[in-house]
Structures are given as C-alpha cells and as structure tokens.
Scaffold this motif. Structure first.
Motif, PDB file in Angstrom:
ATOM      1  N   ASP A 190       0.865  -2.172  16.735  1.00 54.55           N
ATOM      2  CA  ASP A 190       1.044  -1.044  15.819  1.00 54.55           C
ATOM      3  C   ASP A 190      -0.262  -0.451  15.299  1.00 54.55           C
ATOM      4  O   ASP A 190      -0.244   0.569  14.609  1.00 54.55           O
ATOM      5  CB  ASP A 190       1.897  -1.487  14.625  1.00 54.55           C
ATOM      6  N   ASN A 191      -1.376  -1.102  15.577  1.00 61.26           N
ATOM      7  CA  ASN A 191      -2.662  -0.528  15.161  1.00 61.26           C
ATOM      8  C   ASN A 191      -3.300   0.325  16.259  1.00 61.26           C
ATOM      9  O   ASN A 191      -4.397   0.836  16.074  1.00 61.26           O
ATOM     10  CB  ASN A 191      -3.630  -1.644  14.694  1.00 61.26           C
TER      11      ASN A 191
ATOM     12  N   ILE B 199       9.124   2.116   9.234  1.00 64.41           N
ATOM     13  CA  ILE B 199       7.739   2.107   8.794  1.00 64.41           C
ATOM     14  C   ILE B 199       6.804   2.223  10.014  1.00 64.41           C
ATOM     15  O   ILE B 199       7.017   1.545  11.016  1.00 64.41           O
ATOM     16  CB  ILE B 199       7.433   0.842   7.944  1.00 64.41           C
ATOM     17  N   GLY B 200       5.827   3.097   9.905  1.00 61.49           N
ATOM     18  CA  GLY B 200       4.896   3.311  11.018  1.00 61.49           C
ATOM     19  C   GLY B 200       5.036   4.697  11.625  1.00 61.49           C
ATOM     20  O   GLY B 200       4.077   5.256  12.161  1.00 61.49           O
TER      21      GLY B 200
ATOM     22  N   PHE C 164       5.297   7.543  10.169  1.00 62.99           N
ATOM     23  CA  PHE C 164       4.430   8.474   9.452  1.00 62.99           C
ATOM     24  C   PHE C 164       3.012   8.485  10.021  1.00 62.99           C
ATOM     25  O   PHE C 164       2.448   9.539  10.331  1.00 62.99           O
ATOM     26  CB  PHE C 164       4.434   8.089   7.970  1.00 62.99           C
ATOM     27  N   GLN C 165       2.436   7.307  10.201  1.00 60.25           N
ATOM     28  CA  GLN C 165       1.039   7.311  10.660  1.00 60.25           C
ATOM     29  C   GLN C 165       0.910   7.667  12.144  1.00 60.25           C
ATOM     30  O   GLN C 165      -0.100   8.229  12.551  1.00 60.25           O
ATOM     31  CB  GLN C 165       0.303   6.016  10.292  1.00 60.25           C
TER      32      GLN C 165
ATOM     33  N   VAL D 159       6.788 -10.524   6.187  1.00 65.82           N
ATOM     34  CA  VAL D 159       5.584 -10.086   6.909  1.00 65.82           C
ATOM     35  C   VAL D 159       4.554 -11.222   6.987  1.00 65.82           C
ATOM     36  O   VAL D 159       3.560 -11.095   7.693  1.00 65.82           O
ATOM     37  CB  VAL D 159       4.942  -8.801   6.327  1.00 65.82           C
TER      38      VAL D 159
ATOM     39  N   LYS E 210       0.336 -12.958  -0.870  1.00 72.94           N
ATOM     40  CA  LYS E 210       1.616 -12.238  -0.937  1.00 72.94           C
ATOM     41  C   LYS E 210       1.854 -11.373   0.305  1.00 72.94           C
ATOM     42  O   LYS E 210       0.930 -11.086   1.055  1.00 72.94           O
ATOM     43  CB  LYS E 210       1.616 -11.311  -2.167  1.00 72.94           C
TER      44      LYS E 210
ATOM     45  N   TYR F  94       4.139  -7.667   1.567  1.00 72.42           N
ATOM     46  CA  TYR F  94       4.875  -6.488   1.097  1.00 72.42           C
ATOM     47  C   TYR F  94       5.579  -5.880   2.300  1.00 72.42           C
ATOM     48  O   TYR F  94       4.986  -5.731   3.362  1.00 72.42           O
ATOM     49  CB  TYR F  94       3.910  -5.484   0.460  1.00 72.42           C
TER      50      TYR F  94
ATOM     51  N   GLU G 192      -2.419  -6.814   8.676  1.00 74.44           N
ATOM     52  CA  GLU G 192      -2.479  -8.134   9.327  1.00 74.44           C
ATOM     53  C   GLU G 192      -3.391  -8.200  10.548  1.00 74.44           C
ATOM     54  O   GLU G 192      -3.955  -9.246  10.841  1.00 74.44           O
ATOM     55  CB  GLU G 192      -1.074  -8.598   9.702  1.00 74.44           C
ATOM     56  N   THR G 193      -3.518  -7.066  11.272  1.00 69.45           N
ATOM     57  CA  THR G 193      -4.404  -6.962  12.432  1.00 69.45           C
ATOM     58  C   THR G 193      -3.914  -7.750  13.642  1.00 69.45           C
ATOM     59  O   THR G 193      -4.386  -8.842  13.950  1.00 69.45           O
ATOM     60  CB  THR G 193      -5.860  -7.393  12.107  1.00 69.45           C
TER      61      THR G 193
ATOM     62  N   ALA H  72      -4.540 -11.023   8.187  1.00 68.86           N
ATOM     63  CA  ALA H  72      -3.601 -11.910   7.486  1.00 68.86           C
ATOM     64  C   ALA H  72      -4.174 -13.312   7.334  1.00 68.86           C
ATOM     65  O   ALA H  72      -4.020 -13.952   6.297  1.00 68.86           O
ATOM     66  CB  ALA H  72      -2.271 -11.963   8.239  1.00 68.86           C
TER      67      ALA H  72
ATOM     68  N   ALA I 122      -7.378 -12.334   4.109  1.00 67.55           N
ATOM     69  CA  ALA I 122      -6.503 -12.692   2.989  1.00 67.55           C
ATOM     70  C   ALA I 122      -6.830 -14.091   2.468  1.00 67.55           C
ATOM     71  O   ALA I 122      -6.812 -14.329   1.258  1.00 67.55           O
ATOM     72  CB  ALA I 122      -5.038 -12.609   3.419  1.00 67.55           C
TER      73      ALA I 122
ATOM     74  N   VAL J 252      -3.911 -10.909  -3.479  1.00 70.15           N
ATOM     75  CA  VAL J 252      -4.033 -10.311  -2.146  1.00 70.15           C
ATOM     76  C   VAL J 252      -2.662 -10.211  -1.474  1.00 70.15           C
ATOM     77  O   VAL J 252      -1.852 -11.133  -1.535  1.00 70.15           O
ATOM     78  CB  VAL J 252      -5.051 -11.100  -1.283  1.00 70.15           C
ATOM     79  N   THR J 253      -2.423  -9.058  -0.871  1.00 67.85           N
ATOM     80  CA  THR J 253      -1.137  -8.762  -0.240  1.00 67.85           C
ATOM     81  C   THR J 253      -1.347  -8.353   1.209  1.00 67.85           C
ATOM     82  O   THR J 253      -2.167  -7.490   1.505  1.00 67.85           O
ATOM     83  CB  THR J 253      -0.420  -7.609  -0.990  1.00 67.85           C
ATOM     84  N   ILE J 254      -0.566  -8.975   2.072  1.00 74.65           N
ATOM     85  CA  ILE J 254      -0.626  -8.639   3.498  1.00 74.65           C
ATOM     86  C   ILE J 254       0.456  -7.613   3.830  1.00 74.65           C
ATOM     87  O   ILE J 254       1.572  -7.700   3.333  1.00 74.65           O
ATOM     88  CB  ILE J 254      -0.424  -9.914   4.346  1.00 74.65           C
ATOM     89  N   ILE J 255       0.082  -6.652   4.664  1.00 77.27           N
ATOM     90  CA  ILE J 255       1.074  -5.709   5.203  1.00 77.27           C
ATOM     91  C   ILE J 255       0.935  -5.714   6.731  1.00 77.27           C
ATOM     92  O   ILE J 255      -0.100  -6.147   7.253  1.00 77.27           O
ATOM     93  CB  ILE J 255       0.873  -4.267   4.656  1.00 77.27           C
ATOM     94  N   THR J 256       1.946  -5.229   7.432  1.00 79.00           N
ATOM     95  CA  THR J 256       1.824  -5.115   8.882  1.00 79.00           C
ATOM     96  C   THR J 256       1.038  -3.843   9.221  1.00 79.00           C
ATOM     97  O   THR J 256       0.833  -2.973   8.364  1.00 79.00           O
ATOM     98  CB  THR J 256       3.212  -5.128   9.556  1.00 79.00           C
ATOM     99  N   ASP J 257       0.612  -3.755  10.484  1.00 78.31           N
ATOM    100  CA  ASP J 257      -0.303  -2.669  10.868  1.00 78.31           C
ATOM    101  C   ASP J 257       0.354  -1.285  10.914  1.00 78.31           C
ATOM    102  O   ASP J 257      -0.337  -0.286  11.106  1.00 78.31           O
ATOM    103  CB  ASP J 257      -0.910  -2.974  12.242  1.00 78.31           C
ATOM    104  N   ASN J 258       1.658  -1.235  10.786  1.00 75.25           N
ATOM    105  CA  ASN J 258       2.327   0.071  10.748  1.00 75.25           C
ATOM    106  C   ASN J 258       2.514   0.588   9.316  1.00 75.25           C
ATOM    107  O   ASN J 258       3.099   1.639   9.109  1.00 75.25           O
ATOM    108  CB  ASN J 258       3.682   0.012  11.492  1.00 75.25           C
ATOM    109  N   MET J 259       1.985  -0.129   8.343  1.00 71.65           N
ATOM    110  CA  MET J 259       2.219   0.230   6.945  1.00 71.65           C
ATOM    111  C   MET J 259       1.087   0.927   6.195  1.00 71.65           C
ATOM    112  O   MET J 259       1.338   1.516   5.143  1.00 71.65           O
ATOM    113  CB  MET J 259       2.596  -1.030   6.142  1.00 71.65           C
ATOM    114  N   PRO J 260      -0.171   0.857   6.656  1.00 71.18           N
ATOM    115  CA  PRO J 260      -1.262   1.347   5.800  1.00 71.18           C
ATOM    116  C   PRO J 260      -1.060   2.753   5.231  1.00 71.18           C
ATOM    117  O   PRO J 260      -1.250   2.967   4.028  1.00 71.18           O
ATOM    118  CB  PRO J 260      -2.483   1.289   6.724  1.00 71.18           C
TER     119      PRO J 260
ATOM    120  N   TYR K 122       1.625   4.543   4.576  1.00 69.15           N
ATOM    121  CA  TYR K 122       2.654   4.570   3.538  1.00 69.15           C
ATOM    122  C   TYR K 122       2.196   3.845   2.279  1.00 69.15           C
ATOM    123  O   TYR K 122       2.371   4.329   1.159  1.00 69.15           O
ATOM    124  CB  TYR K 122       3.939   3.936   4.076  1.00 69.15           C
TER     125      TYR K 122
END
Lengths: 345, 345
Positions: free
Chosen positions: A221-222, A253-254, A256-257, A295, A309, A311, B194-195, B202, B206, B216-224, B226
C-alpha cells in the motif's frame, strides 16, 4: 432466471458468497481466501449479523448475506404464530442492517424489501423463508445485471492495451469488468495494492483477476504513487461504500491517497456504484473505526512492541476534485452533479 | 570518547547495531526485532555484505556494519604478508560497499576511509583490525554527533504540543530527535506508518519511540493521508537514502505519497540528512528492486494465489516541490539550493 455469474471467478458465484439452504446460511470466509477455502456456517440470523460484523464477507457480500440472513430468520420462527413472525423478522432486519454502521442505510433498504416479501408470503400462505431466499437471489442477480452495465461503461474507458490499478476488492464489478474487457478484446494488466490490514486486494481482487485469465501484480500500500508512473498506469478504479450526493467517495482506507496520486499524474479515477439517495452530504456519514490492535497484527501475529498503540479507520473520503467520474448503470456522472442520476427523464 | 548513544533505545546503542569483537561481527537482526531479539553472527566480511544485502540491518545500520566488516576483513588476513593484506581489503571494500546498489556511493566513502586507516596501521605496525574498529566507532559517534545537530534543528520545527508522522525507520535521528524533544519539553505524539513489506515503522520506529517514553500509534500504509487530517498531524519527517543536489529525496517506498498528502494539507515535510555530494541529479540514482515474491509474503506466509505476481521497488523519489526543507547538521536548507550546503563560508 438467467444467472449472471457465469464465467466469473469462484468467489463471485452466488453459492460462494452467502447461501441459505437447509436452515443454515453458509458464507465464504473472505478473511482467509484464497489461502484457505472455508465457509462460515450460520445457524441463525444473529450469527449472520456477527459474520458481517466480523468481516467474514465484505464489499457486496454483506448485502447478499443480509437477505439470506432474513430467510434464515424466517426459518427460525417458521412454526410460530404469524403475528410473532413479523415482529421477529423486524428485529432481525434491524440486527442485520446495523451489523456495521457505515453501510446501515443501504442495508436497511435491503432488509425492508425482505420484510415486504415476508408479508406477502404470509398473506398468500407461502413459505416465508423460500420467498425471501428467492427474492434475495433475484435481487443479487439484478444487482449483477446493473453492475454489468457499470462494468460495460467502465471498460469503454479502458485503453486497448494498458495497466489498470484497483483498490481493495470491488466484488462483482471486478469479475464483470474483466469479463467485459475480454469480450471487447482489451489487453489489460492489473495492479492491485494489497490493502492492509486484511489484504483484500492481494487475496481477493488479484485472485479473481488471475482466475479470469489476466496478468495481475500485487504491490504494497505504500507503492501506488510510485508505481503509477513507473508502470504507466492508465486508469485507477475502485468501488465505494458510500457515494454521497455532494460528490464524495467513502471507500476502503487508502482510496483517497491513491486518487490523490492519480490526480497528480493526470490519471483518471473512476468510482463504480450508485449515488446514495439518502446521503445528501458526506458529513452525515460515520466513518467506522475498529479496534486498533488489528493493525498491530498480521495474520494473527503481533508485529509491535507491547505498549505501542494502533489506529484503524476502515474508510477514507475522496473529495470530488479527485474523482473523474462516477460510473453507474446509467452511464458516467460528474461527481459535481450526482443528483442528475435521480432526475426523471 | 564521550559516547552519544546515551539514553537512546536498545537498538540505537552501538553494541546493538553492528559490533566487531573476537573475530566476528554481530548485527542486530532488524528484520525480526522487537518480536525476537536476535543477532546475526558473521564469521567473515562476505557474511557481513550478505547481511547488509539481506537487510538484517538497514537505514544507518549498514554504514556501521560496513566499517565493522572491514575490521573483520583485516582480521581474516592478519597473518598474511602486508602486500596481500591491502589487496584483500580493497576487494572487501568493494564487496561491502556494493552489497546494495542504491547506497553504493555513500558506502564507498566509508570503506575508502577504512582503507586509509589500514594503510596507516600497516606503516606504524599497529593492529589493523583494531585500528579500523576504533576508526569505525569514532566515525559512528561523530555521525551521532552530526545527527544530534540535525535532531536539534528538526525539533525546533516541532510544535510545543502535537503529532509527528514518520516513515520507515530513520535510525539514530529518531532516538536523537525524541531525546531532544524531551529536553525541550515538547509534548509530542508519534504516528508511524507500518512500512510494508518488512514493517520497519511498526517494529523499529515505534519501538524506539515507546522505549524512550513517547505515546506512539501505528497505522497501515494506506492510512497516512486520511490520518493526517483526522489526527491533526503537525509535521511529517523522514530520513533519506539519497538526497540529490537537484533537490530530490530518494527514500523508502511510500515517502513520496505521504509527502504528497502532507503538501495537500499544508503540513511541512522535513527530510533529515546530508545532501549527497556525488549525486548531482536524481536521474543518476538506480532505484533498487527486489524479488517481487517478497510482497506476496507476510512474515514468511504467502497471501496470494499461485500465479499472481508481485513487484517490489525499495525506494521512491519525492520531488523538491513536496519537500519543505532538508534538515542538516548545518541547519535547514531549501531543496532548491542544496549546493549551498557545500559552499565555503
């Protein structure tokens, strides 16, 4: 009834989505497919609602599962007095339609139709579960027919030869657009972002494309923004969980980007689906969030240090400025004039 | 020597990056940390090169590993005639510096310095491996000192209270900027994508942040994109594998699309590092690609149907228009005038 799931990949055939039979509903577990081919067997409608909530099936799957769940609910009370049956079904309708918040409006339309079918069956003395099952099957087939029109409009925008990027799993539209691309002789390759945390792009979209005979490549996804230029992507497409009448796309999610990157490169983004009549403004849509621990896990294995954490919002919102067109069963609409879809001719 | 890795998280302390001792080099396996705390033990410099190639360590890690690998190479030939030693070390220098293509230029500078140290040690009759080890340790400590200056400049841009988004693992700059943020009393939370495919964000970033006492909060790579808006991100920062003098940032895949989203929201993106003197134009940088099967696997388990392909470019390129500033040990430079960094005062 001429079934429209012909020549489609395994998971898009009706029996493999959600199927009511012998007082049970079996639902293909899309959380593990194609690594495992397993069905979740629901013994009552609450288990169906739970399966929807737990994302055993997703995208278009829950709409079929809700109908089949209503048939099962009718079976659960088949020997009770008629007045009790309708009350029970109404409660079941609420339970099933509210299994997930973001799609509650669409789900309500579906279960309310089932209630009407039940009333008619009671009046005529027919089997209620059978009536709801047949109605659901017909509805799904009609949805495939409508989706096939969408697929045909979308494929007209495909180049004769090129690369299409997808997002998450757009369910039947994936299979139908690929079937149509073959019919039209379009030489298309697919690039599918994997779609964390559940990898629907890697597991579902890529599998459907591969089964239907296409060259398909998974990326993480990156990568979409980089890959768009590197691989010469011609078009980006996704489905939508909600298309609000003010032109916003609520989707996995995803989205949008990726849409933002497509816009940057001048690559069109076509969203498939039907504008949501009940959703005048996107601001009224609740973006579902889930336990952040999801996640921090990958296929059930934790990847982060204890104390960190997570999200997990399920959807994002793509503004109309990044949407080239909303591809519907009635043609392609501008995101800036979606009310036009409901205008009388 | 005053060691600058004080108060930093476990994996940023020198012994835990890459360490030459008793005729071996031990390298913390960042591919599995923090789920497992394991070191890869290299018996010769070729194993060090292989470890670098296999990404046992990454980000700043390979630069230290290369120096330690040179010390080990010297140990391997310690009993041979002097003329053979230098030839062997030159070969080792090539092997170590070319373990990965994208960073070859930076690596060459490091191993060439080691060669000079070796020559001096030979002249003076000292122990070559010890000389290279000491030189490497000193170099790394100097790098931390330089990085600490970078961290100080970067933290000046942090709000007194707010949310910082990172990308991948920026190695010592993460620990140093957080140490500095604490010193300056800045109330900062971190959000780490997370990369994929190796989850460095992650697992590594983190963990470092958490160990050093941050939320610290981890998100997946499709979220930045949003999450930037949703969580009110104040600043996005990453390190770089290459900063070309024409203002482009070559960094872990994903940086580009996060920087694009930051630009869209008017959130500044600061890249940390030193402009690469040898790289006039980004067009001369080879973007490393790896076996596409890596993206079809997650922690060693396949997620895709057989026959589906994968594609795995390691880096992407962020254009200067998305870079707010290049934060160096001499202050913050515009990406449009990086040659200024090398101008004599």
């Amino acid at each position: 009834m001429e079934r429209l799931d012909k020549d489609l990949a395994f998971m898009l055939r009706y029996e493999n989505i959600a199927w009511y039979e012998d007082g049970k509903v079996k639902i293909l577990d899309r959380r593990v497919y194609p690594i495992k081919v397993e069905f979740v067997i629901c013994e009552n409608h609450k288990e169906v609602a739970k399966a929807i909530k737990d994302m055993v099936t997703q995208s278009g799957g829950p709409y079929m599962a809700a109908g089949m769940g209503m048939a099962l609910a009718a079976y659960e009370v088949k020997d009770r007095p008629k007045v009790e049956i309708m009350n029970y079904l109404k409660e079941a309708a609420y339970t099933l339609s509210h299994a997930r918040p973001t799609t509650a409006k669409r789900m309500e339309l579906i279960v309310n139709e089932c209630l009407k079918v039940a009333e008619k069956a009671i009046e005529s003395g027919g089997k209620i579960d059978e009536a709801i099952f047949n109605h659901t099957l017909q509805t799904v087939n009609e949805r495939y027919k409508r989706t096939d029109k969408i697929a045909k409009s979308l494929v007209e925008q495909f180049p004769d030869e090129g690369c299409i990027m997808t997002q998450c799993f757009a369910e039947s539209v994936v299979g139908l657009m690929l079937r149509q691309a073959k019919i039209k002789g379009k030489n298309i390759k697919l690039i599918c972002p994997e779609t964390r945390p559940y990898f629907q792009g890697a597991r579902l979209t890529a599998s459907v494309a591969y089964e239907q005979g296409f060259d398909v490549t998974i990326i993480t996804d990156n990568m979409p923004a980089y890959v768009m230029k590197k691989k010469g992507v011609s078009l980006f497409t996704s489905a939508a969980d909600v298309i609000s009448l003010d032109g916003y796309v609520v989707n996995k999610i995803g989205t949008f980007q990726i849409a933002m990157a497509a816009h940057y490169y001048g690559i069109p983004y076509f969203v498939t689906g039907t504008p949501d009549k009940g959703v005048e403004k996107v601001s009224s849509v609740e973006i579902e969030e889930r336990d952040g621990n999801y996640v921090l896990e990958v296929l059930g294995r934790r990847i982060a240090m204890d104390g960190v954490k997570g999200y997990y919002p399920l959807f994002d919102i793509t503004p109309p400025e990044f949407v080239s067109g909303v591809v519907t069963d009635k043609g392609i609409y501008s995101p800036y004039d979606l009310k036009n879809y409901y205008r009388e001719d």
